[in-house]
Write a protein that holds these residues in place. Structure first.
Motif, mmCIF file in Angstrom:
data_model
loop_
_atom_site.group_PDB
_atom_site.id
_atom_site.type_symbol
_atom_site.label_atom_id
_atom_site.label_comp_id
_atom_site.label_asym_id
_atom_site.label_seq_id
_atom_site.Cartn_x
_atom_site.Cartn_y
_atom_site.Cartn_z
ATOM 1 N N LYS A 121 -16.824 -10.864 23.084
ATOM 2 C CA LYS A 121 -16.473 -12.252 22.772
ATOM 3 C C LYS A 121 -17.727 -12.978 22.312
ATOM 4 O O LYS A 121 -18.776 -12.886 22.971
ATOM 5 N N ARG A 122 -17.619 -13.671 21.192
ATOM 6 C CA ARG A 122 -18.750 -14.468 20.717
ATOM 7 C C ARG A 122 -18.817 -15.752 21.526
ATOM 8 O O ARG A 122 -17.793 -16.405 21.775
ATOM 9 N N ILE A 123 -20.019 -16.120 21.929
ATOM 10 C CA ILE A 123 -20.210 -17.297 22.778
ATOM 11 C C ILE A 123 -21.408 -18.103 22.288
ATOM 12 O O ILE A 123 -22.267 -17.595 21.576
ATOM 13 N N SER A 124 -21.440 -19.357 22.692
ATOM 14 C CA SER A 124 -22.627 -20.180 22.441
ATOM 15 C C SER A 124 -23.635 -19.912 23.552
ATOM 16 O O SER A 124 -23.270 -19.578 24.680
ATOM 17 N N LEU A 125 -24.916 -20.040 23.209
ATOM 18 C CA LEU A 125 -26.001 -19.822 24.171
ATOM 19 C C LEU A 125 -26.921 -21.028 24.184
ATOM 20 O O LEU A 125 -27.185 -21.619 23.141
ATOM 21 N N GLN A 126 -27.409 -21.362 25.355
ATOM 22 C CA GLN A 126 -28.424 -22.404 25.470
ATOM 23 C C GLN A 126 -29.462 -21.914 26.473
ATOM 24 O O GLN A 126 -29.155 -21.725 27.647
ATOM 25 N N GLN B 229 -27.319 -20.799 29.557
ATOM 26 C CA GLN B 229 -25.933 -21.243 29.616
ATOM 27 C C GLN B 229 -25.118 -20.379 28.664
ATOM 28 O O GLN B 229 -25.335 -20.373 27.466
ATOM 29 N N LEU B 230 -24.191 -19.607 29.221
ATOM 30 C CA LEU B 230 -23.282 -18.774 28.444
ATOM 31 C C LEU B 230 -21.939 -19.480 28.405
ATOM 32 O O LEU B 230 -21.276 -19.575 29.436
ATOM 33 N N ALA B 231 -21.574 -19.989 27.231
ATOM 34 C CA ALA B 231 -20.365 -20.816 27.146
ATOM 35 C C ALA B 231 -20.533 -21.949 28.159
ATOM 36 O O ALA B 231 -21.433 -22.755 28.021
ATOM 37 N N SER B 232 -19.725 -21.991 29.230
ATOM 38 C CA SER B 232 -19.837 -23.084 30.204
ATOM 39 C C SER B 232 -20.481 -22.632 31.516
ATOM 40 O O SER B 232 -20.573 -23.406 32.460
ATOM 41 N N ARG B 233 -20.923 -21.377 31.580
ATOM 42 C CA ARG B 233 -21.521 -20.844 32.808
ATOM 43 C C ARG B 233 -23.040 -20.829 32.704
ATOM 44 O O ARG B 233 -23.591 -20.503 31.649
ATOM 45 N N VAL B 234 -23.706 -21.159 33.791
ATOM 46 C CA VAL B 234 -25.171 -21.168 33.807
ATOM 47 C C VAL B 234 -25.673 -20.017 34.684
ATOM 48 O O VAL B 234 -25.274 -19.893 35.842
ATOM 49 N N LEU B 235 -26.545 -19.190 34.113
ATOM 50 C CA LEU B 235 -27.154 -18.080 34.839
ATOM 51 C C LEU B 235 -28.648 -18.350 34.988
ATOM 52 O O LEU B 235 -29.301 -18.718 34.019
ATOM 53 N N VAL B 236 -29.168 -18.155 36.183
ATOM 54 C CA VAL B 236 -30.597 -18.325 36.416
ATOM 55 C C VAL B 236 -31.248 -16.950 36.366
ATOM 56 O O VAL B 236 -30.985 -16.091 37.208
ATOM 57 N N LEU C 243 -20.211 -6.062 15.780
ATOM 58 C CA LEU C 243 -20.988 -7.277 16.001
ATOM 59 C C LEU C 243 -22.051 -7.429 14.924
ATOM 60 O O LEU C 243 -22.364 -8.544 14.492
ATOM 61 N N GLU C 244 -22.613 -6.302 14.500
ATOM 62 C CA GLU C 244 -23.634 -6.328 13.459
ATOM 63 C C GLU C 244 -23.069 -6.850 12.141
ATOM 64 O O GLU C 244 -23.772 -7.508 11.372
ATOM 65 N N ILE C 245 -21.801 -6.567 11.874
ATOM 66 C CA ILE C 245 -21.157 -7.072 10.652
ATOM 67 C C ILE C 245 -21.132 -8.594 10.677
ATOM 68 O O ILE C 245 -21.473 -9.257 9.688
ATOM 69 N N TYR C 246 -20.747 -9.159 11.828
ATOM 70 C CA TYR C 246 -20.753 -10.622 11.956
ATOM 71 C C TYR C 246 -22.165 -11.164 11.734
ATOM 72 O O TYR C 246 -22.365 -12.141 11.001
ATOM 73 N N GLY C 247 -23.146 -10.521 12.347
ATOM 74 C CA GLY C 247 -24.523 -10.966 12.196
ATOM 75 C C GLY C 247 -24.969 -10.942 10.748
ATOM 76 O O GLY C 247 -25.563 -11.910 10.254
#
Length: 197
Positions: free
Chosen positions: A23-28, A37-44, A106-110
């Motif tokens: 699944k493609r997600i936004s990253l912060q 931040q992966l989508a709406s989840r925060v990982l430390v 995924l590489e095709i999308y990239g």
């Protein structure tokens, strides 16, 4: 040994039923708080943040060889112990091969967006806690999509399965899988010293 490897390879390939999901997600990435931040989840995780630094999006990824490979490994543990490490090694190599093949999607999308894939980074690497498997499982719906479950100790069943976060970067120089092979750093503690004859 060659005969054992060939036999193990044939049996692992026959037993395997590879499947994957992503699944493609936004990253912060926040380096100050060592969090991602992966989508709406925060990982430390300082290591994950460092690995994904410069990425604004990416993929969550999972794949498996299926339960039949686990059954094959268990059978050899009971009937032919000398073959067991060979079957284990071949199965481990095959899941990595399959993950690399599945990642081509995924590489095709990239390529279409001028982006490059960072190497897969999995829970359990560095300070990226194994407990974070639960987040990947929830977002990707891994049990439903590819039939992989999670034990109470956050190990995957079937065992020959992979989960990972894959960042997308506009800088190809940060995206080498074989970084150690191309690195010229002389002060790295992992650098092997070869004696001069």
């Amino acid at each position: 040994m060659d005969e054992m490897i060939e036999r193990a390879e044939a049996e692992v390939i026959q037993a395997a039923h590879p499947r994957h999901v992503y699944k493609r997600i936004s990253l912060q990435v926040d380096m100050d708080t060592a969090s991602v931040q992966l989508a709406s989840r925060v990982l430390v995780s300082r290591d994950l943040a460092k690995h994904l630094h410069g990425c604004n999006e990416g993929f969550l990824f999972a794949c498996t060889l299926g339960t039949e490979v686990d059954s094959l490994v268990k059978r050899y543990s009971l009937i032919d112990v000398p073959m067991l490490p060979v079957v284990q090694a071949v199965a481990g190599t095959y899941i990595e091969f399959y993950a690399n093949q599945a990642q081509k999607e995924l590489e095709i999308y990239g390529a279409e967006h001028g982006l490059f894939l960072r190497p897969r980074y999995s829970p359990g690497y560095g300070d990226f806690q194994l407990e974070c498997q639960r987040i990947l499982f929830d977002i990707l719906e891994i049990p439903k999509k590819i039939g992989v479950s999670l034990t109470d100790s956050f190990l995957m069943v079937p065992f020959k399965s992979i989960t990972a976060v894959i960042g997308l970067s506009a800088d190809p120089s940060l995206c080498h899988v074989n970084k150690c092979m191309t690195c010229t750093a002389m002060n790295c503690p992992f650098r092997k010293e070869i004696p001069i004859e």
